[in-house]
Structure formats: structure tokens, C-alpha cells
Design a protein around this motif. Sequence first.
Motif, PDB file in Angstrom:
ATOM      1  N   PRO A  84       0.839  -1.210   0.000  1.00 47.98           N
ATOM      2  CA  PRO A  84       0.000   0.000   0.000  1.00 47.98           C
ATOM      3  C   PRO A  84       0.868   1.253   0.000  1.00 47.98           C
ATOM      4  O   PRO A  84       1.810   1.374   0.796  1.00 47.98           O
ATOM      5  CB  PRO A  84      -0.792  -0.137   1.309  1.00 47.98           C
ATOM      6  N   TRP A  86      -0.046   5.363  -1.549  1.00 46.58           N
ATOM      7  CA  TRP A  86      -0.950   6.480  -1.307  1.00 46.58           C
ATOM      8  C   TRP A  86      -1.956   6.516  -2.461  1.00 46.58           C
ATOM      9  O   TRP A  86      -1.809   5.805  -3.450  1.00 46.58           O
ATOM     10  CB  TRP A  86      -0.172   7.801  -1.239  1.00 46.58           C
ATOM     11  N   LYS A  87      -2.982   7.318  -2.329  1.00 51.93           N
ATOM     12  CA  LYS A  87      -3.984   7.407  -3.381  1.00 51.93           C
ATOM     13  C   LYS A  87      -3.382   8.094  -4.599  1.00 51.93           C
ATOM     14  O   LYS A  87      -2.933   9.230  -4.528  1.00 51.93           O
ATOM     15  CB  LYS A  87      -5.209   8.186  -2.884  1.00 51.93           C
ATOM     16  N   ASN A  89      -2.978   9.878  -8.282  1.00 52.72           N
ATOM     17  CA  ASN A  89      -3.695  10.652  -9.298  1.00 52.72           C
ATOM     18  C   ASN A  89      -3.517   9.915 -10.625  1.00 52.72           C
ATOM     19  O   ASN A  89      -2.834   8.889 -10.690  1.00 52.72           O
ATOM     20  CB  ASN A  89      -3.197  12.098  -9.369  1.00 52.72           C
ATOM     21  N   TYR A  93      -0.896   6.858 -11.329  1.00 49.07           N
ATOM     22  CA  TYR A  93      -1.483   5.551 -11.620  1.00 49.07           C
ATOM     23  C   TYR A  93      -0.887   4.970 -12.905  1.00 49.07           C
ATOM     24  O   TYR A  93      -0.507   3.794 -12.963  1.00 49.07           O
ATOM     25  CB  TYR A  93      -3.003   5.700 -11.749  1.00 49.07           C
ATOM     26  N   THR A 113      -3.944  -0.380  -8.293  1.00 51.41           N
ATOM     27  CA  THR A 113      -5.277   0.183  -8.074  1.00 51.41           C
ATOM     28  C   THR A 113      -5.181   1.689  -7.840  1.00 51.41           C
ATOM     29  O   THR A 113      -4.146   2.198  -7.412  1.00 51.41           O
ATOM     30  CB  THR A 113      -5.950  -0.471  -6.854  1.00 51.41           C
ATOM     31  N   LYS A 114      -6.286   2.377  -8.085  1.00 45.36           N
ATOM     32  CA  LYS A 114      -6.312   3.830  -7.949  1.00 45.36           C
ATOM     33  C   LYS A 114      -6.092   4.284  -6.502  1.00 45.36           C
ATOM     34  O   LYS A 114      -5.642   5.395  -6.248  1.00 45.36           O
ATOM     35  CB  LYS A 114      -7.650   4.376  -8.459  1.00 45.36           C
ATOM     36  N   ASP A 115      -6.438   3.396  -5.541  1.00 43.48           N
ATOM     37  CA  ASP A 115      -6.237   3.783  -4.138  1.00 43.48           C
ATOM     38  C   ASP A 115      -4.803   3.557  -3.671  1.00 43.48           C
ATOM     39  O   ASP A 115      -4.489   3.694  -2.480  1.00 43.48           O
ATOM     40  CB  ASP A 115      -7.217   3.045  -3.222  1.00 43.48           C
ATOM     41  N   GLY A 116      -3.901   3.206  -4.608  1.00 41.55           N
ATOM     42  CA  GLY A 116      -2.484   3.138  -4.292  1.00 41.55           C
ATOM     43  C   GLY A 116      -1.986   1.806  -3.792  1.00 41.55           C
ATOM     44  O   GLY A 116      -1.002   1.737  -3.051  1.00 41.55           O
ATOM     45  N   ARG A 117      -2.617   0.726  -4.209  1.00 40.90           N
ATOM     46  CA  ARG A 117      -2.185  -0.614  -3.790  1.00 40.90           C
ATOM     47  C   ARG A 117      -1.529  -1.320  -4.972  1.00 40.90           C
ATOM     48  O   ARG A 117      -2.099  -1.412  -6.058  1.00 40.90           O
ATOM     49  CB  ARG A 117      -3.370  -1.423  -3.269  1.00 40.90           C
TER      50      ARG A 117
END
Length: 239
Positions: A84, A86-87, A89, A93, A113-117
Motif C-alpha cells: 500500500p 498512497w492514493k 492521481n 497511476y 489500483t487507484k487507491d495506491g495498492r
Amino acid sequence: MPKKELLLVLIIAFLIGAIGGAFFLEPIYEELPSAVSLIEKNVPGNEETLYLDLSSSINMNELKDELSKTEGFISFKETGVTIPLWKFNDREYKYFNDILGNIDSHYKHYNVTKDGRLQIQLEDNYSSYEALKSFSDWYKLVYGGSISYAQVHAELVVSSSSVEKFRDILMEHGVVPSKMEGPVQNTYNQTNNTLLPNAYFVIATGAVGVIVAIFGVYYESFGIFSRRFNRSMRNKRKR
């Protein structure tokens, strides 16, 4: 019996049946899936797969060693890591989607993923330690820092009769399986899915109480009807 008294008897019978079901039968009812799955647990050759999500800080070699020495152990395999960040942009991404496969040649299957994973699937014979070290070295070089946390995904296969023993070992390491698959778990799930919700079960036991009460109230009438019916049947045979 007058209708009001009959109604009172039926209400009391329902309450007694419902209370008895809630306090005495419901605990037994809830244990039914476990009791049924106990049969599968003792069938020789049955295996269960426990899916584990482990912190990267755990001593993986120590855990593997302890598990492999336990009776009923079949296999332990690290299947992937999740990092993980960070989120992201849109630009970040796209960047991580493009660069992740170039960090390590073993990162053949991964997902951003867009949420930073960052979800990386491990190849056979490639450990989570190696995968995380490659990423950590790259991250330090590019961002000048270190990753604070990562999650390791693993699959533990054990004999069905030894599941509880392995769960206890995992618990000692602060690990709870996220999912379990196999004959025991399948039987447990199937039985559990066929059970009535607790509220409906209590209502059903109340209804049984009402049926018993009706039978008690009209027992004599049932007896008279039964005797008349049997007598008429005997008379028909004689004719």
C-alpha cells in the motif's frame, strides 16, 4: 373449551415453545454445521486450504519451520504481496502501471489500483522477501525513502483433521486465516446455508408448541374419531 380459554392456551403454548427454543434448542441448532462437518474432518485424505494475509514484518522462515514440523502439514506457498502506498492521481497511476514490470523481471503478474495498492503475484520458487527487496531498493533509489508496510499472501494446505491445531499455531503468531476451502468448510457452509435464521427458528419452535397444545386439547376428540374410523373400516371389511 370456550374460545377465549382456547386462545389463551395457544398463546401460552407458543410462548413456552418459543422460549424453550431460544434458550435450550437454539444453541444446539447453531452447532449443527460444526457437528455435520465433523464427519468430513475425520475422513482420511481430506485436505483444507487456509488463505493467509501476513504482515511482511513476520518471521516467515520461523513460521514455515514451525508449520512444516506439525503433524498434518502438507504444503505452504507464498502466492503474492500487496504494497500500500498512497492514493494515486491519474499520472501516478499510469506511471506505476508502466514501471512496475520493469522493477523486477519476476513481476510478470501484477495489478495497480487507484487507491495506491500494488498487488504482485509471486512466481514459483520466488519468495516474498525477494519481491519486496526489489521494490524497496527501487523505491529508495527513486523516492529516497522506505516502504513502511506490506502484506504477504500465502496458502497453507493441511489435513482436515488437523485444522484446529494449525489455527492455534497461526493465532500464536497473530494470524487469522482470511478464508478456508475444502471438504470440511464446504460442508459447514452448505449446512449453514440451509438453516433457518435464528428468529425464524424460535418462531418455528413456538409453532410446534401450538401444535402440541392443539393435540392435547383435542386429544379426546381425536381418539373418538380414530375409534369411529377404525370401527367403520372393520365393518367395511366384514361386508
